[in-house]
Design a protein around this motif. Structure first.
Motif, mmCIF file in Angstrom:
data_model
loop_
_atom_site.group_PDB
_atom_site.id
_atom_site.type_symbol
_atom_site.label_atom_id
_atom_site.label_comp_id
_atom_site.label_asym_id
_atom_site.label_seq_id
_atom_site.Cartn_x
_atom_site.Cartn_y
_atom_site.Cartn_z
ATOM 1 N N TRP A 1 0.834 -1.202 0.000
ATOM 2 C CA TRP A 1 0.000 0.000 0.000
ATOM 3 C C TRP A 1 0.868 1.252 0.000
ATOM 4 O O TRP A 1 1.839 1.353 0.754
ATOM 5 C CB TRP A 1 -0.899 0.030 1.232
ATOM 6 N N ALA A 2 0.539 2.213 -0.842
ATOM 7 C CA ALA A 2 1.192 3.527 -0.801
ATOM 8 C C ALA A 2 0.501 4.367 0.271
ATOM 9 O O ALA A 2 -0.729 4.414 0.323
ATOM 10 C CB ALA A 2 1.098 4.208 -2.159
ATOM 11 N N THR A 3 1.267 4.994 1.122
ATOM 12 C CA THR A 3 0.689 5.741 2.245
ATOM 13 C C THR A 3 1.313 7.122 2.360
ATOM 14 O O THR A 3 2.411 7.389 1.852
ATOM 15 C CB THR A 3 0.901 4.993 3.574
ATOM 16 N N HIS A 4 0.591 8.010 3.035
ATOM 17 C CA HIS A 4 1.128 9.310 3.425
ATOM 18 C C HIS A 4 2.010 9.141 4.656
ATOM 19 O O HIS A 4 2.097 8.052 5.242
ATOM 20 C CB HIS A 4 -0.020 10.282 3.731
ATOM 21 N N ALA A 5 2.667 10.208 5.039
ATOM 22 C CA ALA A 5 3.518 10.171 6.227
ATOM 23 C C ALA A 5 2.707 9.816 7.469
ATOM 24 O O ALA A 5 3.219 9.223 8.419
ATOM 25 C CB ALA A 5 4.220 11.510 6.413
ATOM 26 N N SER A 6 1.410 10.142 7.433
ATOM 27 C CA SER A 6 0.541 9.849 8.575
ATOM 28 C C SER A 6 0.141 8.383 8.640
ATOM 29 O O SER A 6 -0.469 7.953 9.619
ATOM 30 C CB SER A 6 -0.716 10.722 8.498
ATOM 31 N N GLY A 7 0.461 7.609 7.588
ATOM 32 C CA GLY A 7 0.080 6.210 7.538
ATOM 33 C C GLY A 7 -1.223 5.948 6.807
ATOM 34 O O GLY A 7 -1.604 4.793 6.588
ATOM 35 N N GLU A 8 -1.936 7.023 6.392
ATOM 36 C CA GLU A 8 -3.180 6.851 5.658
ATOM 37 C C GLU A 8 -2.898 6.422 4.222
ATOM 38 O O GLU A 8 -1.866 6.753 3.648
ATOM 39 C CB GLU A 8 -3.985 8.160 5.660
ATOM 40 N N HIS A 9 -3.842 5.687 3.642
ATOM 41 C CA HIS A 9 -3.705 5.266 2.250
ATOM 42 C C HIS A 9 -3.579 6.483 1.338
ATOM 43 O O HIS A 9 -4.254 7.499 1.541
ATOM 44 C CB HIS A 9 -4.914 4.442 1.807
ATOM 45 N N LEU A 10 -2.717 6.370 0.336
ATOM 46 C CA LEU A 10 -2.555 7.434 -0.648
ATOM 47 C C LEU A 10 -3.661 7.298 -1.682
ATOM 48 O O LEU A 10 -3.644 6.414 -2.543
ATOM 49 C CB LEU A 10 -1.184 7.331 -1.325
ATOM 50 N N GLY A 11 -4.660 8.153 -1.568
ATOM 51 C CA GLY A 11 -5.791 8.111 -2.475
ATOM 52 C C GLY A 11 -5.881 9.376 -3.306
ATOM 53 O O GLY A 11 -5.397 10.437 -2.901
ATOM 54 N N ASP A 12 -6.504 9.273 -4.473
ATOM 55 C CA ASP A 12 -6.664 10.428 -5.342
ATOM 56 C C ASP A 12 -7.791 10.154 -6.326
ATOM 57 O O ASP A 12 -8.279 9.026 -6.445
ATOM 58 C CB ASP A 12 -5.371 10.734 -6.088
ATOM 59 N N ILE A 13 -8.187 11.188 -7.041
ATOM 60 C CA ILE A 13 -9.300 11.104 -7.991
ATOM 61 C C ILE A 13 -8.783 11.279 -9.411
ATOM 62 O O ILE A 13 -7.931 12.144 -9.670
ATOM 63 C CB ILE A 13 -10.367 12.153 -7.649
#
Length: 444
Positions: A380-392
């Motif tokens: 999974w690609a994540t942000h520094a915060s650990g959240e999933h890297l999502g986009d539209i």
């Protein structure tokens, strides 16, 4: 698997021929490890074997050298005879009492033939009755004059009936042809907006009627468990500027807050999209249709039912010729279309969008793939915060279905089920062997 996929390619170059040889050499270089651990066993005895005396394995040695002389091995396929064996031997045999096979199989085939002939006769008879009525009407109007065009039409109708009865009942839908006809249709002659379209080697189709006709952005974010949906939409609109359907890529910074203001407040939502691709080796040949799901969580699927896809992120690289170059693997979470406020029309109307989570390819030692399996490893690609890297992204940037297999390591947690194992896993195999066309795109 590599040997089989490469040898069955409809076009084989000298490079592919060398790879066929290399895959067979690699197997022979490592086959002793299988026998040393006692993993090679007899089918009937079940005892460990210490040899590889297999006629088909010996035959494989001659496949690569024979390609230069005889051409592609796929042209010598036994599929036709095997299919005939199933239809005229195995299936009839399954209907017998397992005694006197020959007599009962012949009786079965005779009954099937009589049914086909009866269907053909009744269809042609019905056509003849219709034509007789039509001819009587013409005789009254034209005093018995001959009508050559009518006879020709009758013959064509009869041929269509015979073709329908005796030809194969299976056919591949042509999304590309339908999309082209819809594109060329006169305004007002077809429902709008058009829900089937093609771009490059991929055609997409969604239902004309959404799964959810109208839902607020905040409720959609809660239903699909996408907390950053509103902010992602705001970033998307900011990137678009005054236009719609620009090409998008990953890597942009988030600038919009979770409560960002948007020019619309509601969405239309679909739970699935159908996808069709052209063949890797022959663009005039079409592949079967895949379905990509994006269902929200429910009682059965606690985390939702999502499918993976290949997303184009670089306009300079086209699928499937470029493989994963300029593309990334994503989890399709939400398929949507913004709705303009009542009484207004915005440029975003009819823009089909998709919210996705991205996967990163894990680099291996001196290779892009795992040396043992030949597969890409993803996480999974994540942000520094650990959240999933999502986009539209625009929906038409989806180019292919992708099949991922959770990578559990030496042992899997016994609490995993078919509905939660994928969400709980941290790394995955990108299965290039689930479909030959997908294998060619990633390997050639």
């Amino acid at each position: 698997m590599d040997f089989q996929c490469l040898a069955e390619a409809p076009r084989i170059t000298s490079i592919i021929q060398d790879r066929i040889k290399a895959t067979l050499v690699e197997f022979h270089n490592h086959k002793d490890k299988i026998t040393d651990k006692g993993l090679w066993r007899g089918a009937e005895s079940g005892s460990a074997l210490d040899h590889w005396f297999i006629p088909k394995l010996e035959l494989m040695q001659s496949i690569a050298p024979s390609i230069s002389e005889l051409g592609m091995p796929v042209q010598w396929s036994a599929d036709t005879m095997e299919h005939a064996h199933i239809k005229v031997i195995k299936e009839p045999a399954s209907m017998t009492n397992h005694q006197n096979y020959d007599t009962q199989i012949c009786c079965y085939l005779d009954c099937v033939k009589r049914c086909w002939l009866f269907e053909m006769a009744t269809c042609l008879s019905a056509l003849g009755d219709t034509n007789n009525t039509h001819d009587q009407d013409l005789a009254i109007e034209d005093d018995g004059a001959e009508d050559d065009e009518s006879n020709m039409a009758d013959n064509e109708d009869a041929m269509e009936i015979l073709k329908d009865i005796w030809s194969s009942r299976q056919s591949v839908l042509d999304f590309f042809g339908i999309a082209e006809r819809l594109r060329a249709a006169l305004p007002g002659s077809i429902p709008h907006p058009v829900r089937m379209f093609s771009l490059g080697a991929t055609a997409l189709h969604i239902s004309h009627w959404p799964s959810i006709n109208c839902i607020s952005i905040d409720k959609a974010a809660e239903l699909f468990d996408i907390p950053d949906l509103r902010g992602a939409l705001a970033d998307y609109l900011s990137h678009e500027g005054p236009h719609a359907q620009n090409f998008h890529s990953f890597g942009r910074q988030w600038h919009s807050p979770p409560d960002a203001h948007l020019p619309f407040s509601d969405l239309q939502v679909w739970y699935k999209v159908h996808l069709q691709q052209k063949s890797y080796h022959d663009s005039s040949s079409l592949e079967p249709v895949f379905k990509i799901n994006a269902h929200p969580p429910d009682r059965t699927w606690k985390y939702g039912c999502h499918d993976m896809a290949i997303l184009q992120v670089d306009a300079c690289h086209e699928w499937p010729a470029s493989g994963l170059t300029g593309h990334t693997v994503v989890d399709v979470c939400l398929i949507m279309c913004p709705m303009s406020p009542r009484g207004l029309w915005l440029v975003w109307d009819d823009c089909l969008l998709v919210y996705v989570w991205q996967f990163d390819i894990v680099s291996q030692q001196q290779a892009d793939v795992d040396l043992a399996t030949g597969l890409h490893i993803l996480k999974w690609a994540t942000h520094a915060s650990g959240e999933h890297l999502g986009d539209i992204f625009p929906l038409d940037q989806i180019k292919s279905y992708a099949h991922l297999v959770p990578h559990f390591g030496e042992a899997a947690d016994n609490r995993f089920t078919s509905t939660n194992s994928f969400h709980s896993a941290q790394s995955f195999w990108l299965n290039s062997y689930f479909d030959k066309e997908f294998y060619y795109a990633l390997s050639l």
